[in-house]
Write a protein that holds these residues in place. Structure first.
Motif, PDB file in Angstrom:
ATOM      1  N   TYR A   1      42.868  69.529  55.121  1.00  0.00           N
ATOM      2  CA  TYR A   1      43.489  70.181  54.416  1.00  0.00           C
ATOM      3  C   TYR A   1      44.914  69.695  53.575  1.00  0.00           C
ATOM      4  O   TYR A   1      45.911  70.579  54.338  1.00  0.00           O
TER       5      TYR A   1
ATOM      6  N   GLN B   1      47.632  70.985  50.675  1.00  0.00           N
ATOM      7  CA  GLN B   1      48.278  72.694  49.752  1.00  0.00           C
ATOM      8  C   GLN B   1      49.334  72.759  49.238  1.00  0.00           C
ATOM      9  O   GLN B   1      50.637  72.532  50.506  1.00  0.00           O
TER      10      GLN B   1
ATOM     11  N   GLY C   1      51.834  77.331  45.607  1.00  0.00           N
ATOM     12  CA  GLY C   1      51.108  78.275  44.459  1.00  0.00           C
ATOM     13  C   GLY C   1      49.638  77.348  44.057  1.00  0.00           C
ATOM     14  O   GLY C   1      49.148  77.907  42.943  1.00  0.00           O
TER      15      GLY C   1
ATOM     16  N   ARG D   1      45.692  75.598  45.356  1.00  0.00           N
ATOM     17  CA  ARG D   1      43.822  75.998  46.286  1.00  0.00           C
ATOM     18  C   ARG D   1      44.674  74.436  47.425  1.00  0.00           C
ATOM     19  O   ARG D   1      45.015  73.810  47.342  1.00  0.00           O
ATOM     20  N   PRO D   2      43.750  75.226  48.443  1.00  0.00           N
ATOM     21  CA  PRO D   2      43.908  74.274  48.880  1.00  0.00           C
ATOM     22  C   PRO D   2      42.891  72.432  49.040  1.00  0.00           C
ATOM     23  O   PRO D   2      41.516  72.619  48.278  1.00  0.00           O
TER      24      PRO D   2
ATOM     25  N   PHE E   1      46.882  71.706  56.449  1.00  0.00           N
ATOM     26  CA  PHE E   1      46.370  72.609  57.499  1.00  0.00           C
ATOM     27  C   PHE E   1      44.973  71.660  58.131  1.00  0.00           C
ATOM     28  O   PHE E   1      44.573  71.089  57.528  1.00  0.00           O
TER      29      PHE E   1
ATOM     30  N   THR F   1      47.550  77.005  61.384  1.00  0.00           N
ATOM     31  CA  THR F   1      49.518  77.740  61.657  1.00  0.00           C
ATOM     32  C   THR F   1      49.494  76.476  59.940  1.00  0.00           C
ATOM     33  O   THR F   1      50.433  77.116  59.015  1.00  0.00           O
TER      34      THR F   1
ATOM     35  N   GLY G   1      48.408  79.889  58.086  1.00  0.00           N
ATOM     36  CA  GLY G   1      46.068  79.442  57.051  1.00  0.00           C
ATOM     37  C   GLY G   1      45.187  80.188  56.629  1.00  0.00           C
ATOM     38  O   GLY G   1      45.204  81.136  57.466  1.00  0.00           O
TER      39      GLY G   1
ATOM     40  N   GLY H   1      38.818  78.067  45.281  1.00  0.00           N
ATOM     41  CA  GLY H   1      39.270  78.238  44.058  1.00  0.00           C
ATOM     42  C   GLY H   1      41.054  78.297  44.241  1.00  0.00           C
ATOM     43  O   GLY H   1      41.436  77.992  45.351  1.00  0.00           O
ATOM     44  N   SER H   2      41.739  78.843  43.174  1.00  0.00           N
ATOM     45  CA  SER H   2      43.169  78.773  42.846  1.00  0.00           C
ATOM     46  C   SER H   2      43.311  80.263  43.799  1.00  0.00           C
ATOM     47  O   SER H   2      45.338  80.113  44.006  1.00  0.00           O
TER      48      SER H   2
END
Lengths: 112, 116
Positions: free
Chosen positions: A36, A38, A41, A43-44, A89, A104, B42, B108-109
């Motif tokens: 992922y 990110q 601020g 979302r992943p 991540f 992490t 994470g 979601g955010s």
């Protein structure tokens, strides 16, 4: 339970160079490994994933490799661009269990 | 329906107060997950639902936390008697059983909770 370790925690690379992030997992039953991205601020977002029945998967500049014997998998980003700067991540999932165990994170900075 | 919606985006509360967050998953997704993410870490799994059934809860989910998904659509996460250690980003995600496990997670955010 599953434990996922991720290295390095921070990584700075010159624009155009490659970046590699590595993860190890503990549970040999894990069979799904997503990555992922990110941004601050936000979302992943899933960028690539690999299942245990393959050793490598590529999508344009991004590739993931998996070594089931050693229980580690890696994210490779080639020809890095400034927009690749973010926190990445890795995660692992055990077959039959819906939850993802995350590493992490690695803060990747692309230097223009 | 373009994604997973969470409300509110930010919540500041005093220690000891109760708070409730809402998550609206992607409409065709029957699985819904709650994660908690603290700064520099994470996401950590809290709980998940398949339709309205809560199928797994992490030991991180103390008795002060409760989650519901009464009609198999939206979900709520309530934290009672909040503590400063509850300050975190609470992320919701959804997926479909038609996808392989873990596939197609859409996050979601998040709701950022600050307990003062």
């Amino acid at each position: 339970g599953e434990n996922v370790e991720q290295h390095p925690s921070t990584l700075s690379v010159q624009e155009g160079d490659s970046a590699v992030i590595k993860c190890t997992y503990s549970d040999s039953a894990s069979n799904y490994f997503p990555w992922y991205k990110q941004e601050l601020g936000k979302r992943p977002q899933l960028i690539i994933d690999i299942r245990s029945n393959v050793g490598e998967k590529k999508d344009q500049r991004i590739a993931v490799t998996l070594n089931k014997t050693a229980k580690h998998f890696s994210l490779h980003i080639t020809e890095t661009q400034p927009e690749d700067s973010a926190v990445y991540f890795c995660a692992a999932s055990v077959f039959g269990n819906e939850k993802l165990t995350f590493g992490t994170g690695t803060r990747l900075t692309i230097i223009p | 329906d373009t994604g997973v919606s969470q409300d509110p985006r930010h919540k500041i509360t005093k220690r000891g107060q109760n708070v409730t967050f809402r998550c609206d998953p992607i409409s065709e997704h029957n699985r819904l997950y709650w994660y908690r993410q603290t700064l520099g870490q994470g996401p950590e799994f809290l709980t998940y639902f398949q339709n309205e059934a809560q199928l797994e809860k992490s030991r991180l989910l103390s008795d002060r936390f409760s989650a519901e998904r009464p009609k198999g659509s939206f979900s709520t996460l309530e934290i009672q008697r909040t503590e400063q250690g509850d300050s975190a980003m609470y992320l919701c995600a959804s997926s479909s059983t038609r996808a392989m496990r873990g596939d197609g997670y859409t996050f979601g955010s998040g709701t950022r909770l600050t307990v003062v």
